[in-house]
Design a protein around this motif. Structure first.
Motif, PDB file in Angstrom:
ATOM      1  N   SER A 117      26.310  52.280  74.251  1.00  0.00           N
ATOM      2  CA  SER A 117      24.868  52.387  74.533  1.00  0.00           C
ATOM      3  C   SER A 117      24.349  52.231  76.101  1.00  0.00           C
ATOM      4  O   SER A 117      24.978  51.587  76.713  1.00  0.00           O
ATOM      5  CB  SER A 117      23.906  51.125  73.839  1.00  0.00           C
ATOM      6  N   GLY A 118      23.345  53.119  76.456  1.00  0.00           N
ATOM      7  CA  GLY A 118      23.026  53.209  77.794  1.00  0.00           C
ATOM      8  C   GLY A 118      23.968  53.505  78.743  1.00  0.00           C
ATOM      9  O   GLY A 118      24.776  54.427  78.594  1.00  0.00           O
ATOM     10  N   LYS A 119      24.127  52.800  79.958  1.00  0.00           N
ATOM     11  CA  LYS A 119      25.060  53.070  80.962  1.00  0.00           C
ATOM     12  C   LYS A 119      26.449  52.905  80.624  1.00  0.00           C
ATOM     13  O   LYS A 119      27.250  53.374  80.907  1.00  0.00           O
ATOM     14  CB  LYS A 119      24.773  52.027  82.084  1.00  0.00           C
ATOM     15  N   SER A 120      26.807  52.022  79.419  1.00  0.00           N
ATOM     16  CA  SER A 120      28.047  51.780  79.077  1.00  0.00           C
ATOM     17  C   SER A 120      28.742  52.945  78.086  1.00  0.00           C
ATOM     18  O   SER A 120      29.736  52.842  77.763  1.00  0.00           O
ATOM     19  CB  SER A 120      27.961  50.431  78.107  1.00  0.00           C
ATOM     20  N   ALA A 121      27.946  54.079  78.292  1.00  0.00           N
ATOM     21  CA  ALA A 121      28.531  55.278  77.616  1.00  0.00           C
ATOM     22  C   ALA A 121      29.822  55.815  78.365  1.00  0.00           C
ATOM     23  O   ALA A 121      30.516  56.376  77.898  1.00  0.00           O
ATOM     24  CB  ALA A 121      27.725  56.291  77.640  1.00  0.00           C
ATOM     25  N   VAL A 122      29.641  55.405  79.665  1.00  0.00           N
ATOM     26  CA  VAL A 122      30.900  55.596  80.548  1.00  0.00           C
ATOM     27  C   VAL A 122      32.141  55.108  79.988  1.00  0.00           C
ATOM     28  O   VAL A 122      33.407  55.384  80.284  1.00  0.00           O
ATOM     29  CB  VAL A 122      30.707  55.462  81.911  1.00  0.00           C
ATOM     30  N   ALA A 123      32.186  53.922  79.208  1.00  0.00           N
ATOM     31  CA  ALA A 123      33.235  52.940  78.727  1.00  0.00           C
ATOM     32  C   ALA A 123      34.074  53.640  77.696  1.00  0.00           C
ATOM     33  O   ALA A 123      35.064  53.277  77.260  1.00  0.00           O
ATOM     34  CB  ALA A 123      32.712  51.762  78.268  1.00  0.00           C
ATOM     35  N   LEU A 124      33.292  54.447  76.904  1.00  0.00           N
ATOM     36  CA  LEU A 124      33.783  55.135  75.654  1.00  0.00           C
ATOM     37  C   LEU A 124      34.430  56.541  75.907  1.00  0.00           C
ATOM     38  O   LEU A 124      33.891  57.385  76.911  1.00  0.00           O
ATOM     39  CB  LEU A 124      33.170  55.286  74.460  1.00  0.00           C
ATOM     40  N   PRO A 125      35.590  57.039  75.420  1.00  0.00           N
ATOM     41  CA  PRO A 125      36.238  58.382  75.523  1.00  0.00           C
ATOM     42  C   PRO A 125      35.077  59.151  74.955  1.00  0.00           C
ATOM     43  O   PRO A 125      34.427  58.884  73.972  1.00  0.00           O
ATOM     44  CB  PRO A 125      37.431  58.344  74.552  1.00  0.00           C
ATOM     45  N   PRO A 158      29.072  44.565  71.826  1.00  0.00           N
ATOM     46  CA  PRO A 158      30.282  44.220  71.529  1.00  0.00           C
ATOM     47  C   PRO A 158      31.032  45.787  71.738  1.00  0.00           C
ATOM     48  O   PRO A 158      30.557  46.597  71.496  1.00  0.00           O
ATOM     49  CB  PRO A 158      30.228  43.819  70.114  1.00  0.00           C
ATOM     50  N   GLY A 159      32.582  45.440  71.879  1.00  0.00           N
ATOM     51  CA  GLY A 159      33.237  46.431  71.857  1.00  0.00           C
ATOM     52  C   GLY A 159      33.617  46.727  70.255  1.00  0.00           C
ATOM     53  O   GLY A 159      32.837  46.505  69.289  1.00  0.00           O
ATOM     54  N   GLY A 160      34.724  47.220  69.887  1.00  0.00           N
ATOM     55  CA  GLY A 160      35.332  47.589  68.624  1.00  0.00           C
ATOM     56  C   GLY A 160      35.465  46.288  67.822  1.00  0.00           C
ATOM     57  O   GLY A 160      35.811  45.367  68.606  1.00  0.00           O
ATOM     58  N   ILE A 182      36.813  42.966  69.947  1.00  0.00           N
ATOM     59  CA  ILE A 182      36.650  41.881  69.749  1.00  0.00           C
ATOM     60  C   ILE A 182      36.416  41.107  68.347  1.00  0.00           C
ATOM     61  O   ILE A 182      36.032  42.175  67.662  1.00  0.00           O
ATOM     62  CB  ILE A 182      35.184  41.477  70.692  1.00  0.00           C
ATOM     63  N   HIS A 183      36.651  40.233  67.865  1.00  0.00           N
ATOM     64  CA  HIS A 183      36.466  39.760  66.725  1.00  0.00           C
ATOM     65  C   HIS A 183      35.019  39.305  66.475  1.00  0.00           C
ATOM     66  O   HIS A 183      34.231  38.805  67.349  1.00  0.00           O
ATOM     67  CB  HIS A 183      37.222  38.591  66.439  1.00  0.00           C
ATOM     68  N   ARG A 184      34.715  39.595  65.199  1.00  0.00           N
ATOM     69  CA  ARG A 184      33.122  39.356  65.072  1.00  0.00           C
ATOM     70  C   ARG A 184      32.927  37.859  65.176  1.00  0.00           C
ATOM     71  O   ARG A 184      31.812  37.506  65.657  1.00  0.00           O
ATOM     72  CB  ARG A 184      32.798  39.654  63.626  1.00  0.00           C
ATOM     73  N   ILE A 208      33.766  41.620  75.022  1.00  0.00           N
ATOM     74  CA  ILE A 208      35.422  42.062  74.518  1.00  0.00           C
ATOM     75  C   ILE A 208      36.002  40.793  74.408  1.00  0.00           C
ATOM     76  O   ILE A 208      35.788  39.856  75.081  1.00  0.00           O
ATOM     77  CB  ILE A 208      35.665  43.051  75.595  1.00  0.00           C
ATOM     78  N   ASP A 209      37.234  40.976  73.828  1.00  0.00           N
ATOM     79  CA  ASP A 209      38.220  39.891  73.950  1.00  0.00           C
ATOM     80  C   ASP A 209      39.302  40.179  75.280  1.00  0.00           C
ATOM     81  O   ASP A 209      39.471  41.343  75.374  1.00  0.00           O
ATOM     82  CB  ASP A 209      39.101  39.884  72.669  1.00  0.00           C
ATOM     83  N   ARG A 210      39.282  39.048  75.967  1.00  0.00           N
ATOM     84  CA  ARG A 210      40.221  39.059  77.195  1.00  0.00           C
ATOM     85  C   ARG A 210      41.407  39.911  77.106  1.00  0.00           C
ATOM     86  O   ARG A 210      41.787  40.581  77.709  1.00  0.00           O
ATOM     87  CB  ARG A 210      40.497  37.814  77.999  1.00  0.00           C
ATOM     88  N   GLN A 211      42.076  39.576  75.843  1.00  0.00           N
ATOM     89  CA  GLN A 211      43.335  39.941  75.467  1.00  0.00           C
ATOM     90  C   GLN A 211      43.362  41.381  75.021  1.00  0.00           C
ATOM     91  O   GLN A 211      44.374  41.770  74.537  1.00  0.00           O
ATOM     92  CB  GLN A 211      44.071  39.138  74.539  1.00  0.00           C
ATOM     93  N   MET A 212      42.203  42.210  74.634  1.00  0.00           N
ATOM     94  CA  MET A 212      42.187  43.174  74.034  1.00  0.00           C
ATOM     95  C   MET A 212      41.141  44.316  74.895  1.00  0.00           C
ATOM     96  O   MET A 212      40.534  45.132  74.246  1.00  0.00           O
ATOM     97  CB  MET A 212      41.534  43.216  72.611  1.00  0.00           C
ATOM     98  N   ALA A 213      41.240  44.336  76.365  1.00  0.00           N
ATOM     99  CA  ALA A 213      40.515  45.063  76.938  1.00  0.00           C
ATOM    100  C   ALA A 213      41.491  46.450  77.039  1.00  0.00           C
ATOM    101  O   ALA A 213      42.490  46.529  76.982  1.00  0.00           O
ATOM    102  CB  ALA A 213      40.528  44.635  78.381  1.00  0.00           C
ATOM    103  N   TYR A 214      40.617  47.578  77.191  1.00  0.00           N
ATOM    104  CA  TYR A 214      41.037  48.863  77.543  1.00  0.00           C
ATOM    105  C   TYR A 214      41.080  49.226  78.914  1.00  0.00           C
ATOM    106  O   TYR A 214      39.938  49.199  79.574  1.00  0.00           O
ATOM    107  CB  TYR A 214      40.487  49.882  76.583  1.00  0.00           C
TER     108      TYR A 214
END
Length: 224
Positions: A117-125, A158-160, A182-184, A208-214
């Motif tokens: 959403s918004g500016k974070s659109a750049v974070a998704l493929p 949140p991320g996925g 990240i877990h719900r 996001i979960d620190r261990q599950m960053a892309y």
């Protein structure tokens, strides 16, 4: 927040909203949950949560649900999902909740949105953005309505999302380029922490979960 305050939760029947209900249940602060369907009502009531029936797409019903009972100190919304009669709750439902919160003088509004959403659109493929475009447009409109409402707000993107138990590794960042999963339950824990944190006020945060960053893993974490 004192023992007389009440938190209003929309979206408690499933997903992140249910995890937030779990997080808040048993605490000193009263919780009132808005439900469109009574199916999950008994379980939430066993958790000590007050249930009010109403559809977020009906402004009058939302205003009544907010007005019935103790004053609302904070409102949390996780609503969204499949259209009802061609209308998505992502914007229209949240708009009604935000407007009702303004009318009732609610102290804080926490909106669960989505990375993309918004500016974070750049974070998704690009492919993911194309798939989610119609939903993300609605979520961005809700975010903008909240920002312009005059309420003290926190927007969490949140991320996925995964449904496994919390890892405790969930983090919030103002860096809109960050993506991951990240877990719900971890999103819920972060949202509940934001209730009591001035550091999160009037901020748009990716979760996001620190261990599950892309990709990008070097980012500043908000200390809440």
């Amino acid at each position: 927040m004192n023992s007389e305050s009440c938190i209003f939760l929309a979206g408690a029947s499933r997903g992140v909203g249910r995890e937030i209900a779990n997080c808040l249940s048993g605490g000193e602060v009263k919780v009132r949950a808005l439900l469109r369907s009574p199916a999950s009502g008994p379980e939430l009531e066993r958790m000590g949560i007050e249930i009010v029936m109403g559809d977020a797409l009906d402004l009058a019903a939302v205003e009544q649900a907010v007005a019935d009972g103790p004053a609302i100190s904070a409102m949390i919304s996780t609503i969204g999902g499949l259209p009802k009669d061609g209308q998505r709750a992502d914007y229209l439902g949240n708009r009604n909740l935000i407007d009702a919160a303004v009318k009732a003088g609610v102290g804080k509004f926490i909106l669960i949105s989505s990375i993309g959403s918004g500016k974070s659109a750049v974070a998704l493929p690009p492919q993911a953005m194309e798939t989610l475009k119609s939903v993300l447009i609605e979520k961005e409109k809700a975010e903008e309505h909240l920002i312009n409402s005059g309420l003290t707000y926190t927007i969490i993107r949140p991320g996925g999302l995964k449904s496994e138990p919390a890892t405790g590794n969930g983090v919030l960042t103002e860096d809109y380029r960050v993506a991951g999963t990240i877990h719900r339950a971890d999103v819920a824990a972060l949202a509940c922490a934001c209730l009591h944190s001035d550091q999160a006020n009037n901020k748009i945060l990716s979760a996001i979960d620190r261990q599950m960053a892309y990709g990008q893993t070097d980012f500043e974490v908000l200390d809440i």
